[in-house]
Design a protein around this motif. Structure first.
Motif, PDB file in Angstrom:
ATOM      1  N   THR A   1       0.839  -1.200   0.000  1.00 13.48           N
ATOM      2  CA  THR A   1       0.000   0.000   0.000  1.00 13.48           C
ATOM      3  C   THR A   1       0.870   1.245   0.000  1.00 13.48           C
ATOM      4  O   THR A   1       0.615   2.203  -0.757  1.00 13.48           O
ATOM      5  CB  THR A   1      -0.929  -0.001   1.227  1.00 13.48           C
ATOM      6  N   ALA A   2       1.903   1.269   0.843  1.00 15.24           N
ATOM      7  CA  ALA A   2       2.806   2.429   0.893  1.00 15.24           C
ATOM      8  C   ALA A   2       3.496   2.642  -0.454  1.00 15.24           C
ATOM      9  O   ALA A   2       3.597   3.774  -0.955  1.00 15.24           O
ATOM     10  CB  ALA A   2       3.837   2.217   1.997  1.00 15.24           C
ATOM     11  N   LYS A   3       3.945   1.556  -1.041  1.00 19.39           N
ATOM     12  CA  LYS A   3       4.627   1.630  -2.340  1.00 19.39           C
ATOM     13  C   LYS A   3       3.709   2.208  -3.417  1.00 19.39           C
ATOM     14  O   LYS A   3       4.082   3.148  -4.147  1.00 19.39           O
ATOM     15  CB  LYS A   3       5.097   0.232  -2.738  1.00 19.39           C
TER      16      LYS A   3
ATOM     17  N   ASP B   1      -6.917   3.217  -4.137  1.00 19.43           N
ATOM     18  CA  ASP B   1      -7.136   1.921  -3.491  1.00 19.43           C
ATOM     19  C   ASP B   1      -7.668   0.891  -4.482  1.00 19.43           C
ATOM     20  O   ASP B   1      -7.313  -0.290  -4.424  1.00 19.43           O
ATOM     21  CB  ASP B   1      -8.075   2.064  -2.293  1.00 19.43           C
ATOM     22  N   PHE B   2      -8.516   1.323  -5.441  1.00 21.52           N
ATOM     23  CA  PHE B   2      -9.050   0.398  -6.441  1.00 21.52           C
ATOM     24  C   PHE B   2      -7.948  -0.139  -7.355  1.00 21.52           C
ATOM     25  O   PHE B   2      -7.984  -1.291  -7.779  1.00 21.52           O
ATOM     26  CB  PHE B   2     -10.121   1.094  -7.288  1.00 21.52           C
TER      27      PHE B   2
ATOM     28  N   LEU C   1     -11.019  -7.435   1.734  1.00 19.88           N
ATOM     29  CA  LEU C   1      -9.644  -7.012   1.475  1.00 19.88           C
ATOM     30  C   LEU C   1      -9.571  -5.540   1.086  1.00 19.88           C
ATOM     31  O   LEU C   1      -8.652  -4.825   1.500  1.00 19.88           O
ATOM     32  CB  LEU C   1      -9.015  -7.882   0.390  1.00 19.88           C
ATOM     33  N   GLY C   2     -10.536  -5.075   0.298  1.00 19.95           N
ATOM     34  CA  GLY C   2     -10.534  -3.672  -0.107  1.00 19.95           C
ATOM     35  C   GLY C   2     -10.588  -2.725   1.077  1.00 19.95           C
ATOM     36  O   GLY C   2      -9.909  -1.686   1.098  1.00 19.95           O
TER      37      GLY C   2
ATOM     38  N   VAL D   1      -7.843   1.104   5.052  1.00 16.86           N
ATOM     39  CA  VAL D   1      -7.308   1.364   6.392  1.00 16.86           C
ATOM     40  C   VAL D   1      -5.795   1.533   6.333  1.00 16.86           C
ATOM     41  O   VAL D   1      -5.220   2.400   7.007  1.00 16.86           O
ATOM     42  CB  VAL D   1      -7.703   0.228   7.362  1.00 16.86           C
ATOM     43  N   ALA D   2      -5.126   0.722   5.527  1.00 17.25           N
ATOM     44  CA  ALA D   2      -3.668   0.833   5.390  1.00 17.25           C
ATOM     45  C   ALA D   2      -3.278   2.182   4.802  1.00 17.25           C
ATOM     46  O   ALA D   2      -2.289   2.792   5.225  1.00 17.25           O
ATOM     47  CB  ALA D   2      -3.144  -0.299   4.507  1.00 17.25           C
ATOM     48  N   ILE D   3      -4.052   2.669   3.842  1.00 18.98           N
ATOM     49  CA  ILE D   3      -3.786   3.989   3.257  1.00 18.98           C
ATOM     50  C   ILE D   3      -3.877   5.074   4.330  1.00 18.98           C
ATOM     51  O   ILE D   3      -2.999   5.948   4.436  1.00 18.98           O
ATOM     52  CB  ILE D   3      -4.773   4.292   2.108  1.00 18.98           C
TER      53      ILE D   3
END
Length: 334
Positions: free
Chosen positions: A281-283, A291-292, A318-319, A324-326
């Protein structure tokens, strides 16, 4: 008509009382409420013995439903010379009563302590049954559990379970833990030693794990599981660091709050899952992807394709995990 009015009034009173936040040890309501307005009995599920002193009762599904009565997490218990320590009590008074029945199949020792691993409702709403059985029983949790449940968390989780089980938890009273844990506590139970661990924010800020030292067994709550569930209260970086700490413990049996007990591979896979999502996600965030756009790229990562894709909730949730990771990655930049 008069009889129906009285029934409706009692039902309304029970519903309102059960939804109140900040109530604990509501034994009078439990005793006097008409059993007609209590949800159905939960079928017995035999406890699984993991080690000399450690047991858990397997969930009946991966999410709450009318068919499983909201029994979708693994309540556990430890039998010690000083009595039984229960770790998580399920989603309702009915599940709590079922746990008590299973304990009696194993031992005639009384329940002397309850530990709630965090504030999600499937891990503490069953407290009511234990207070109804013994008003002096001590209910332990991290201090954050009590803070959340005394505001709006108690009502939220009662309503959530009631809605998802088609009202089968009716009769359950919000019963908040009354003893505080911070992590680092050690309980000597007549030759069985319980160590409480708090590694910071993982699944929630309130997570505690309970290590049973002599058995080399640890109850993990929802710090790790083969299930794609709620991550909105948690932290990727916190979970990764926390699981590193778990790996350093002298433990060889891990009992998760959801799913079967396992050896160390459960922790290794849980950590790799979190790392795969967060690092990618960071990458991709730095590359300007949405996110999509991230999701299909993350799904073809070897671990996701070969391991995590088999977990409950993978396709549907998962989406949300990526979103949340973003948010966590964005917060880390400030």
């Amino acid at each position: 008509m008069e009889q129906m009015s009285r029934r409706n009034l009692l039902k309304k009173t029970l519903w309102g009382s059960a939804s109140l936040v900040g109530l604990s040890a509501m034994t009078p309501l439990y005793v006097h409420a008409s059993m007609e307005f209590k949800g159905p009995k939960v079928p017995d599920v035999d406890a699984v013995k993991v080690s000399d002193h450690c047991y858990y009762i397997p969930a009946l599904g991966s999410s709450p439903s009318p068919e499983n009565y909201g029994m979708f997490s693994n309540p556990g218990f430890v039998v010690t010379p000083k009595g039984v320590v229960v770790i998580d009590t399920g989603s309702s008074v009915q599940i709590g009563e079922m746990i008590l029945r299973q304990i009696k199949k194993v031992t005639d020792k009384p329940v002397v302590m309850v530990i709630n691993t965090h504030y999600h409702g499937d891990h503490w709403l069953g407290n009511h049954a234990f207070v109804a059985a013994n008003q002096d029983v001590k209910l332990y949790s991290h201090e954050a559990v009590q803070k959340v449940l005394k505001t709006d968390g108690g009502k939220f989780w009662f309503d959530f379970m009631q809605r998802n089980t088609d009202n089968k938890i009716t009769g359950t009273v919000v019963t908040i833990p009354n003893q505080t844990l911070k992590g680092g506590e050690v309980f000597g139970m007549g030759g069985v030693t319980l160590k409480v661990h708090h590694f910071g924010r993982m699944h929630t800020e309130s997570d505690v794990a309970v290590e049973v030292v002599e058995d080399k067994t640890i109850y993990m709550g929802d710090m790790v599981m083969r299930r794609i569930a709620n991550m909105e209260d948690g932290s990727y970086k916190g979970t990764i660091a926390g699981l590193d700490s778990v790996l350093s413990l002298p433990v060889n049996q891990y009992i998760p709050g959801h799913g079967k007990h396992e050896g160390k591979q459960l922790i290794l896979d849980g950590k790799e899952f979190m790392e795969t999502i967060y690092k990618n996600t960071a990458k991709y965030y730095d590359e300007g992807l949405s996110d999509f756009e991230m999701k299909p790229k993350i799904m073809v990562e070897p671990f996701m394709k070969n391991v995590a894709s088999q977990w409950s909730g993978y396709q549907s949730t998962l989406g949300k995990f990526i979103v949340v990771a973003i948010k966590e990655y964005e917060q880390s930049m400030f």
